[in-house]
Design a protein around this motif. Structure first.
Motif, PDB file in Angstrom:
ATOM      1  N   LEU A  27      -3.670   5.079   5.629  1.00 27.50           N
ATOM      2  CA  LEU A  27      -4.308   4.694   6.776  1.00 27.50           C
ATOM      3  C   LEU A  27      -5.445   5.704   7.337  1.00 27.50           C
ATOM      4  CD1 LEU A  27      -3.950   2.868   9.251  1.00 27.50           C
ATOM      5  CD2 LEU A  27      -2.303   4.297  10.222  1.00 27.50           C
ATOM      6  N   PRO A  28      -5.377   6.836   7.445  1.00 33.14           N
ATOM      7  CA  PRO A  28      -6.474   7.892   7.841  1.00 33.14           C
ATOM      8  C   PRO A  28      -7.792   7.647   6.781  1.00 33.14           C
ATOM      9  CG  PRO A  28      -4.702   9.210   6.893  1.00 33.14           C
ATOM     10  CD  PRO A  28      -3.947   7.833   7.048  1.00 33.14           C
ATOM     11  N   ALA A  29      -7.558   7.432   5.652  1.00 35.11           N
ATOM     12  CA  ALA A  29      -8.648   7.258   4.720  1.00 35.11           C
ATOM     13  C   ALA A  29      -9.426   6.084   5.024  1.00 35.11           C
ATOM     14  CB  ALA A  29      -8.214   7.207   3.295  1.00 35.11           C
ATOM     15  N   LEU A  30      -8.539   4.873   5.237  1.00 37.80           N
ATOM     16  CA  LEU A  30      -9.188   3.601   5.680  1.00 37.80           C
ATOM     17  C   LEU A  30     -10.357   3.906   7.024  1.00 37.80           C
ATOM     18  CD1 LEU A  30      -6.507   0.828   5.027  1.00 37.80           C
ATOM     19  CD2 LEU A  30      -8.604   0.955   4.087  1.00 37.80           C
ATOM     20  N   ARG A  31      -9.351   4.593   8.117  1.00 40.37           N
ATOM     21  CA  ARG A  31     -10.308   4.936   9.331  1.00 40.37           C
ATOM     22  C   ARG A  31     -11.399   5.413   9.113  1.00 40.37           C
ATOM     23  NH1 ARG A  31      -4.656   6.069  12.505  1.00 40.37           N
ATOM     24  NH2 ARG A  31      -4.156   3.686  12.947  1.00 40.37           N
ATOM     25  N   ALA A  32     -11.363   6.284   7.928  1.00 41.07           N
ATOM     26  CA  ALA A  32     -12.538   6.989   7.736  1.00 41.07           C
ATOM     27  C   ALA A  32     -13.768   5.958   6.994  1.00 41.07           C
ATOM     28  CB  ALA A  32     -12.553   8.166   6.694  1.00 41.07           C
ATOM     29  N   LEU A  33     -13.834   4.962   6.735  1.00 44.69           N
ATOM     30  CA  LEU A  33     -14.617   3.969   6.103  1.00 44.69           C
ATOM     31  C   LEU A  33     -15.480   3.362   7.245  1.00 44.69           C
ATOM     32  CD1 LEU A  33     -12.757   2.272   3.160  1.00 44.69           C
ATOM     33  CD2 LEU A  33     -14.377   4.220   2.967  1.00 44.69           C
ATOM     34  N   PRO A  34     -16.603   3.086   7.000  1.00 40.87           N
ATOM     35  CA  PRO A  34     -17.534   2.397   8.115  1.00 40.87           C
ATOM     36  C   PRO A  34     -17.063   0.835   8.237  1.00 40.87           C
ATOM     37  CG  PRO A  34     -18.802   2.753   6.255  1.00 40.87           C
ATOM     38  CD  PRO A  34     -17.483   3.401   5.794  1.00 40.87           C
ATOM     39  N   SER A  35     -17.415   0.076   9.329  1.00 42.45           N
ATOM     40  CA  SER A  35     -17.058  -1.329   9.307  1.00 42.45           C
ATOM     41  C   SER A  35     -17.753  -1.988   8.598  1.00 42.45           C
ATOM     42  CB  SER A  35     -17.166  -1.718  10.849  1.00 42.45           C
ATOM     43  OG  SER A  35     -16.235  -1.115  12.002  1.00 42.45           O
ATOM     44  N   GLU A  36     -17.310  -3.284   8.029  1.00 42.15           N
ATOM     45  CA  GLU A  36     -17.996  -4.038   7.084  1.00 42.15           C
ATOM     46  C   GLU A  36     -18.916  -3.574   5.775  1.00 42.15           C
ATOM     47  OE1 GLU A  36     -20.407  -6.704   9.395  1.00 42.15           O
ATOM     48  OE2 GLU A  36     -18.990  -7.154  10.985  1.00 42.15           O
ATOM     49  N   CYS A  37     -18.188  -2.733   5.254  1.00 40.39           N
ATOM     50  CA  CYS A  37     -18.644  -2.012   3.961  1.00 40.39           C
ATOM     51  C   CYS A  37     -18.135  -2.786   2.738  1.00 40.39           C
ATOM     52  CB  CYS A  37     -18.334  -0.584   3.984  1.00 40.39           C
ATOM     53  SG  CYS A  37     -16.507  -0.092   4.022  1.00 40.39           S
ATOM     54  N   ALA A  38     -17.087  -3.632   2.758  1.00 40.92           N
ATOM     55  CA  ALA A  38     -16.508  -3.910   1.539  1.00 40.92           C
ATOM     56  C   ALA A  38     -16.700  -5.614   1.409  1.00 40.92           C
ATOM     57  CB  ALA A  38     -15.005  -3.753   1.568  1.00 40.92           C
ATOM     58  N   ARG A  39     -17.038  -6.024   0.402  1.00 36.70           N
ATOM     59  CA  ARG A  39     -17.054  -7.477   0.021  1.00 36.70           C
ATOM     60  C   ARG A  39     -15.716  -8.103  -0.298  1.00 36.70           C
ATOM     61  NH1 ARG A  39     -21.678  -9.917  -1.260  1.00 36.70           N
ATOM     62  NH2 ARG A  39     -22.153  -9.736   0.903  1.00 36.70           N
ATOM     63  N   LEU A  40     -14.847  -7.219  -0.744  1.00 32.70           N
ATOM     64  CA  LEU A  40     -13.448  -7.726  -1.287  1.00 32.70           C
ATOM     65  C   LEU A  40     -12.528  -6.863  -1.333  1.00 32.70           C
ATOM     66  CD1 LEU A  40     -11.778  -9.881  -2.892  1.00 32.70           C
ATOM     67  CD2 LEU A  40     -12.682  -8.949  -5.117  1.00 32.70           C
ATOM     68  N   ILE A  41     -11.278  -7.042  -0.783  1.00 35.53           N
ATOM     69  CA  ILE A  41     -10.015  -6.049  -0.807  1.00 35.53           C
ATOM     70  C   ILE A  41      -8.985  -6.829  -1.359  1.00 35.53           C
ATOM     71  CG2 ILE A  41      -8.368  -5.066   0.448  1.00 35.53           C
ATOM     72  CD1 ILE A  41     -10.458  -4.966   2.806  1.00 35.53           C
ATOM     73  N   TYR A  42      -8.501  -6.226  -2.398  1.00 33.13           N
ATOM     74  CA  TYR A  42      -7.342  -6.547  -3.275  1.00 33.13           C
ATOM     75  C   TYR A  42      -6.155  -5.751  -2.899  1.00 33.13           C
ATOM     76  CZ  TYR A  42      -3.581  -7.194  -6.728  1.00 33.13           C
ATOM     77  OH  TYR A  42      -2.461  -7.461  -7.391  1.00 33.13           O
ATOM     78  N   ILE A  43      -4.968  -5.829  -2.463  1.00 36.35           N
ATOM     79  CA  ILE A  43      -4.002  -4.973  -2.389  1.00 36.35           C
ATOM     80  C   ILE A  43      -2.626  -5.421  -2.949  1.00 36.35           C
ATOM     81  CG2 ILE A  43      -4.785  -3.472  -0.576  1.00 36.35           C
ATOM     82  CD1 ILE A  43      -3.031  -5.003   1.429  1.00 36.35           C
ATOM     83  N   ASP A  44      -2.098  -4.450  -3.578  1.00 38.42           N
ATOM     84  CA  ASP A  44      -0.561  -4.888  -4.163  1.00 38.42           C
ATOM     85  C   ASP A  44       0.268  -3.798  -3.595  1.00 38.42           C
ATOM     86  OD1 ASP A  44       1.435  -5.321  -5.746  1.00 38.42           O
ATOM     87  OD2 ASP A  44       1.035  -4.369  -7.394  1.00 38.42           O
ATOM     88  N   PRO A  45       0.868  -3.929  -2.279  1.00 39.73           N
ATOM     89  CA  PRO A  45       1.519  -2.899  -1.635  1.00 39.73           C
ATOM     90  C   PRO A  45       3.152  -3.011  -2.099  1.00 39.73           C
ATOM     91  CG  PRO A  45       1.355  -4.707  -0.258  1.00 39.73           C
ATOM     92  CD  PRO A  45       0.583  -5.085  -1.377  1.00 39.73           C
TER      93      PRO A  45
END
Length: 290
Positions: A27-45
């Motif tokens: 969560l804090p790591a994601l909040r450190a990323l700028p908006s609209e920087c990723a074209r694709l997200i895959y997650i396997d929580p």
């Protein structure tokens, strides 16, 4: 650049070509990323099974008194090389996911997509949460990954599939490289003619694909490792070369390996040091560790 905890904000505009592996609560790591920087997200929580996920690595050694019989009648003894495990239980699974999915939507480009991998226990609850965060119009597909391996219950139909939800941030404009989709054999090639049979067909929303083979070269021993073939199919169809692919439940690093193989950048995050080490080793072997 090394795996590190709670990184400072990243200017992806100045960091084109940079790959990153982050050891942190996501969560804090994601909040450190700028908006609209990723074209694709895959997650396997974590699947919230309520149990510990355990994977044992076994090696067979020659032993005349062994418990296994191999080729030519030779006997072998099984020994446990290592055991890896992690907890898979949450007091409130959806409350855990919600802020992370909100950040996922924020960091996606307008034409970007989220692929959310889960199993039958939580899929219906997660679908409602994803609809709430992304909007029902952004739901594009429910993909069923079907496999045929492992034990079979005698008290119910054996569960042999996972669910992957595809959400496009903008349902009117998203990346879908149809011509890049891998083709699969026809089940009845004699009905379609030689030309079509030789070309194969594109998959539907039901993907038959084996799990990571027990003795395959992909195998890392990580309990929830997913096969490269599934990730490469998603990445080829839903991103372009040099795009940033994000996985913030990185686990054994399959998303990063698939992204590196296909000429994409990766940003991976996990709070398990062992997962980070496995990921670094796999990417180092592929020549794309940072």
């Amino acid at each position: 650049m090394n795996a590190r905890q709670n990184p400072p904000p990243i200017d992806m505009g100045e960091a084109r070509g940079v790959d990153q592996i982050v050891l942190s609560d996501n969560l804090p790591a994601l909040r450190a990323l700028p908006s609209e920087c990723a074209r694709l997200i895959y997650i396997d929580p974590p699947f919230n099974t309520g149990a510990k996920r355990t994977k044992k690595q076994i090696r067979a050694i020659r032993d005349d008194q062994g418990d296994r019989v191999g080729f030519g009648g030779e006997r072998y003894r099984s020994i446990e090389v290592s055991t890896r495990e992690h907890a898979d239980k949450f007091d409130d699974f959806l409350a855990f996911l919600a802020p992370r999915l909100q950040e996922a939507r924020r960091i996606l480009t307008d034409d970007g997509s989220l692929f959310f991998h889960i199993d039958y226990r939580e899929a219906h609850y997660c679908k409602v949460l994803l609809d709430d965060i992304f909007g029902r119009a952004s739901f594009i597909n429910e993909i069923i990954w079907a496999y045929d391996f492992g034990g079979r219950s005698k008290r119910r139909w054996p569960a042999k599939h996972d669910t992957i939800f595809w959400y496009a941030k903008n349902p009117k404009d998203y990346i879908f490289n149809y011509d890049e989709i891998d083709r699969i054999p026809y089940m009845a090639p004699g009905l379609v003619g030689k030309e079509k049979a030789a070309r194969g067909k594109t998959p539907t929303d039901v993907w038959w694909h084996t799990i990571v083979p027990t003795n395959g070269k992909e195998k890392t021993g990580y309990p929830s490792q997913k096969p490269l073939g599934i990730l490469e199919r998603i990445i080829k169809a839903h991103s372009n070369p040099n795009d940033l692919v994000v996985d913030f439940f990185a686990g054994s690093g399959t998303t990063g390996v698939a992204a590196a193989n296909l000429g994409r950048r990766y940003w991976l995050c996990d709070n398990n040091p062992e997962a980070i080490e496995i990921t670094k080793q796999r990417l180092d072997n592929s020549g794309r560790l940072f």
